[in-house]
Design an enzyme around this catalytic site. Structure first.
Site, PDB file in Angstrom:
ATOM      1  N   HIS A  60       0.835  -1.199   0.000  1.00 43.74           N
ATOM      2  CA  HIS A  60       0.000   0.000   0.000  1.00 43.74           C
ATOM      3  C   HIS A  60       0.870   1.249   0.000  1.00 43.74           C
ATOM      4  CE1 HIS A  60      -3.576  -2.387   0.479  1.00 43.74           C
ATOM      5  NE2 HIS A  60      -3.109  -2.947   1.581  1.00 43.74           N
ATOM      6  N   ARG A  85       7.262  -5.819   3.511  1.00 42.75           N
ATOM      7  CA  ARG A  85       5.959  -6.427   3.190  1.00 42.75           C
ATOM      8  C   ARG A  85       5.780  -6.381   1.675  1.00 42.75           C
ATOM      9  NH1 ARG A  85       0.254  -5.429   4.554  1.00 42.75           N
ATOM     10  NH2 ARG A  85       0.510  -3.211   4.114  1.00 42.75           N
ATOM     11  N   ASP A  99      16.692 -11.333  -2.897  1.00 39.81           N
ATOM     12  CA  ASP A  99      17.936 -10.993  -3.579  1.00 39.81           C
ATOM     13  C   ASP A  99      18.383  -9.576  -3.232  1.00 39.81           C
ATOM     14  OD1 ASP A  99      18.169 -13.443  -4.775  1.00 39.81           O
ATOM     15  OD2 ASP A  99      17.651 -12.779  -6.794  1.00 39.81           O
ATOM     16  N   GLU A 164      -5.491 -12.292   6.754  1.00 42.28           N
ATOM     17  CA  GLU A 164      -6.265 -11.068   6.555  1.00 42.28           C
ATOM     18  C   GLU A 164      -7.683 -11.316   6.051  1.00 42.28           C
ATOM     19  OE1 GLU A 164      -3.587  -7.725   5.004  1.00 42.28           O
ATOM     20  OE2 GLU A 164      -2.892  -9.487   3.893  1.00 42.28           O
ATOM     21  N   ALA A 189      -7.793  -4.597   9.319  1.00 41.06           N
ATOM     22  CA  ALA A 189      -8.586  -3.837   8.354  1.00 41.06           C
ATOM     23  C   ALA A 189      -9.141  -4.733   7.253  1.00 41.06           C
ATOM     24  CB  ALA A 189      -7.747  -2.704   7.755  1.00 41.06           C
ATOM     25  N   ASP A 190      -8.277  -5.540   6.640  1.00 41.42           N
ATOM     26  CA  ASP A 190      -8.748  -6.461   5.601  1.00 41.42           C
ATOM     27  C   ASP A 190      -9.640  -7.545   6.189  1.00 41.42           C
ATOM     28  OD1 ASP A 190      -7.744  -5.650   3.002  1.00 41.42           O
ATOM     29  OD2 ASP A 190      -5.761  -5.972   3.817  1.00 41.42           O
TER      30      ASP A 190
END
Length: 279
Positions: A60, A85, A99, A164, A189-190
């Protein structure tokens, strides 16, 4: 001269993945902050805040991979453990983040054993997984500066999967059983949206699901974490057994801090009949 992994970690001030795991195994509660602004300067500031871990968000935010690398470099001079994330479960993206040298990797919206196993495989070299071997091309090896990175790659990062959704909650037992997952991280939230309470993560149904997931993880000896931007929420989740608490984000801290400062200069409202200053 190339260093062995142990020598490299000893020379680096950043918290190593093995130390992170040791702290979690010891029951430590670790407080984290999000970097959503894509700014290495902000990451550096938060790195000196006293937080135990910093999450660089690629889901996000506007973070492209070069900006993520710059933030990892900014955090390398401080003690918090850096977790990136990812934007998705795409195996190519996960491999690129590793990587790039991400010490921690958080993967969003994991909803089944199969998805958790696929994530583990995407982060491991053959024969256990399917991660491509970048070798000297990868920042993770410090361009072959870490001589034994390839055979010990699993020691260099920690994998966290996000729960989530209702599907994730329902499959939690199976997800917790997947070898290679170091912990779960719940997104209220999700989860609220999935449970039919969009925009209301404090709905009793959502809170019951969050705390139930934390307790289930604790029962099987797994590590659980959660987004908790309110102190009362964070303390309640901690008491339920959560060890990874993400308690704020750069953009929300800047918004609330600046608005709170300016509010102190707002003129007090005059009551009925109060004299006005006309000078």
């Amino acid at each position: 001269m190339p260093l062995r992994l142990d020598e490299f970690e000893a020379a680096s001030p950043a918290l190593a993945a093995r130390t992170w795991r040791e702290r979690l195994a010891g029951g430590d509660v670790l407080l984290g902050l999000w970097v959503v602004s894509s700014s290495p300067t902000v990451a550096e500031i938060l790195g000196a805040s006293g937080a135990d871990w910093i999450i660089i968000d690629a889901e996000h935010s506007t973070n492209p991979l070069p900006a993520i690398v710059d933030q990892l470099r900014a955090l390398a001079a401080s003690s918090p453990f850096a977790v990136v994330r990812a934007a998705s479960k795409d195996p190519l993206e996960l491999a690129r983040l590793l990587d790039a040298g991400a010490p921690g990797l958080m993967v969003p919206m994991v909803e089944s054993r199969e998805q958790a196993e696929a994530v583990v495989q995407a982060t491991r070299y053959p024969p256990r997984g399917r991660r491509g071997v970048g070798g000297g091309f990868a920042r993770a090896t410090r361009w072959t500066g870490i001589s034994d990175y390839i055979p010990r790659a699993e020691e260099t990062f920690s994998l966290i999967v996000q729960i989530e959704s209702l599907a994730g909650i329902q499959a939690l037992d199976e997800i917790l059983d997947v070898d290679g997952v170091d912990g779960i991280f719940i997104g209220p939230a999700d989860l609220a949206a999935s449970l039919g309470h969009l925009g209301n993560p404090r709905h009793p149904d959502v809170q019951a699901a969050v705390e139930g997931a934390i307790r289930k993880a604790v029962e099987v000896g797994a590590v659980a974490g959660v987004n908790a931007f309110g102190v009362p929420d964070a303390l309640r989740y901690r008491d339920a057994g959560a060890q990874l608490l993400a308690v704020g984000a750069d953009v929300t801290l800047l918004t609330s801090g600046s608005a709170g400062l300016l509010a102190q200069f707002a003129p007090a409202e005059s009551g009925p009949g109060a004299a006005s200053d006309t000078n």
